[in-house]
Scaffold this motif. Structure first.
Motif, PDB file in Angstrom:
ATOM      1  N   GLU A 269     -71.075 -63.093  23.272  1.00 11.94           N
ATOM      2  CA  GLU A 269     -69.799 -63.340  23.931  1.00 11.94           C
ATOM      3  C   GLU A 269     -69.107 -64.530  23.288  1.00 11.94           C
ATOM      4  O   GLU A 269     -69.760 -65.392  22.677  1.00 11.94           O
ATOM      5  CB  GLU A 269     -70.012 -63.604  25.423  1.00 11.94           C
ATOM      6  N   PRO A 270     -67.763 -64.597  23.387  1.00 11.94           N
ATOM      7  CA  PRO A 270     -67.049 -65.758  22.845  1.00 11.94           C
ATOM      8  C   PRO A 270     -67.510 -67.037  23.539  1.00 11.94           C
ATOM      9  O   PRO A 270     -67.809 -67.040  24.741  1.00 11.94           O
ATOM     10  CB  PRO A 270     -65.585 -65.442  23.153  1.00 11.94           C
ATOM     11  N   ASP A 271     -67.579 -68.108  22.784  1.00 12.34           N
ATOM     12  CA  ASP A 271     -67.977 -69.397  23.349  1.00 12.34           C
ATOM     13  C   ASP A 271     -66.832 -69.936  24.197  1.00 12.34           C
ATOM     14  O   ASP A 271     -65.749 -70.227  23.676  1.00 12.34           O
ATOM     15  CB  ASP A 271     -68.310 -70.367  22.213  1.00 12.34           C
ATOM     16  N   PRO A 272     -67.030 -70.065  25.508  1.00 10.02           N
ATOM     17  CA  PRO A 272     -65.931 -70.545  26.363  1.00 10.02           C
ATOM     18  C   PRO A 272     -65.508 -71.962  26.026  1.00 10.02           C
ATOM     19  O   PRO A 272     -64.392 -72.374  26.333  1.00 10.02           O
ATOM     20  CB  PRO A 272     -66.516 -70.447  27.779  1.00 10.02           C
ATOM     21  N   GLY A 273     -66.385 -72.725  25.382  1.00 12.13           N
ATOM     22  CA  GLY A 273     -66.029 -74.098  25.037  1.00 12.13           C
ATOM     23  C   GLY A 273     -65.257 -74.213  23.750  1.00 12.13           C
ATOM     24  O   GLY A 273     -64.846 -75.313  23.362  1.00 12.13           O
TER      25      GLY A 273
END
Length: 338
Positions: A269-273
């Motif tokens: 998943e894309p890194d939310p940070g």
């Protein structure tokens, strides 16, 4: 008695569908706004099958698999138009070199022991040889990778049902051990030959890569795997992730995303940070055989990958990276170059 036929039929259907999908996008590009019924008639499939193919195309595209990467299309009533082709803008055509490479690979595959669906491979080989014409008959030398003599010795032990004493190098733990094993079969997986055998030391079935067997002696006693010895399912490769193996989470940059295609991952998943819409870093979670292997794996990937968890792996990677940098430092006494 019917299962092999069903499996072969499934392989044939999958191969036919793949060929149809590869040609479907350029077909539709050349006929914007074509009616689904007309396209289905041209392609020799039902409207339902064509709609299922279109639904599958909607989730295919370029690595990244986000907006702007996937094949896109527009529907106007019962008509369809491709609006983004993801680079698949020509029907599949093989160059002579590509056709010859496929012929050689398929010939090698046909000769591989234990290969499943051999009839499907032979049918594919016959079609490509027919399409390649004279190029398929070009003189080539084909040799299976690995130690041929060692593989033949292993096959002989399996055929004679004899136990073996082997000296084996385990790459995951970087150690060499001596074991007595009861051979069961020899298989080719991802270009490597493996001996599958009951290991008396581990008291379970183990896979031994042929080129990591440093020495072997055929014993004067029969191979006797116990009744509980179960062969591995190799359809998905050698490594089968399970919940009891360590779970590692990595932050992966764009140039290292290939690991998600090569290794089985539990979560990507894309890194939310990383910031909304940046799409530059992913969080990737995967099972590993042990943390020593994971440490070497991460270090080999370089700065595009950092360890998120577990903390002990992050610490080991940091310590070994620091030790490697120290090895390049100038000696304490200093030196003078001439």
């Amino acid at each position: 008695m019917t299962r092999p036929a069903q499996r072969s039929g499934g392989s044939r259907a999958s191969a036919d569908r793949l060929a149809r999908l590869l040609n479907l996008v350029p077909y539709l590009l050349a006929r914007p706004g074509i009616a689904v019924a007309e396209a289905a008639a041209d392609l020799g499939v039902t409207e339902r099958q064509l709609r299922e193919d279109l639904e599958l195309l909607w989730v295919c595209g370029l690595p990244g698999y986000g907006p702007g990467d996937l094949i896109d299309m527009a529907f106007d009533g019962d008509r369809v138009t491709i609006t983004y082709d993801a680079g698949i803008d020509r029907p599949l055509r093989l160059t002579p070199d590509e056709a010859l490479a496929l012929v050689v690979a398929l010939r090698m595959l046909v000769e591989t022991p234990g290969i499943a669906n051999r009839d499907a491979v032979e049918r594919a080989l016959a079609k490509i040889e027919s399409a390649a014409g004279e190029h398929a008959g070009a003189p080539v030398a084909v040799r299976l990778p690995g130690d041929g003599d060692r593989v033949e010795a292993l096959r002989g032990a399996v055929g004679r049902r004899r136990a073996l004493r082997i000296t084996y190098y385990t790459a995951a733990r970087d150690e060499t051990t001596e074991r007595t094993v009861d051979p069961i079969r020899v298989s080719m997986v991802s270009g490597h030959a493996y001996l599958e055998a009951w290991c008396r030391r581990a008291e379970s079935v183990r896979m031994f890569r042929a080129d990591r067997i440093d020495d072997l002696v055929e014993l004067d006693e029969p191979a006797a795997p116990p009744p509980q010895a179960q062969l591995h399912d190799l359809s998905a490769g050698i490594f089968s992730p399970s919940a009891d193996l360590p779970l590692v989470t990595l932050r992966v940059g764009r140039s290292a995303r290939w690991i998600t295609e090569y290794y089985p991952c539990e979560r990507v998943e894309p890194d939310p940070g990383a910031g909304a819409g940046s799409g530059r870093e992913w969080l990737v979670s995967l099972r590993v055989t042990d943390l020593d292997w994971a440490r070497r794996f991460v270090l080999g990937l370089g700065p595009e990958v950092t360890v998120v968890s577990p903390p002990e792996l992050a610490e080991e990677v940091r310590d070994q990276a620091a030790a490697a940098l120290d090895a390049y430092a100038e000696p304490a006494g200093g030196t003078t170059s001439r």
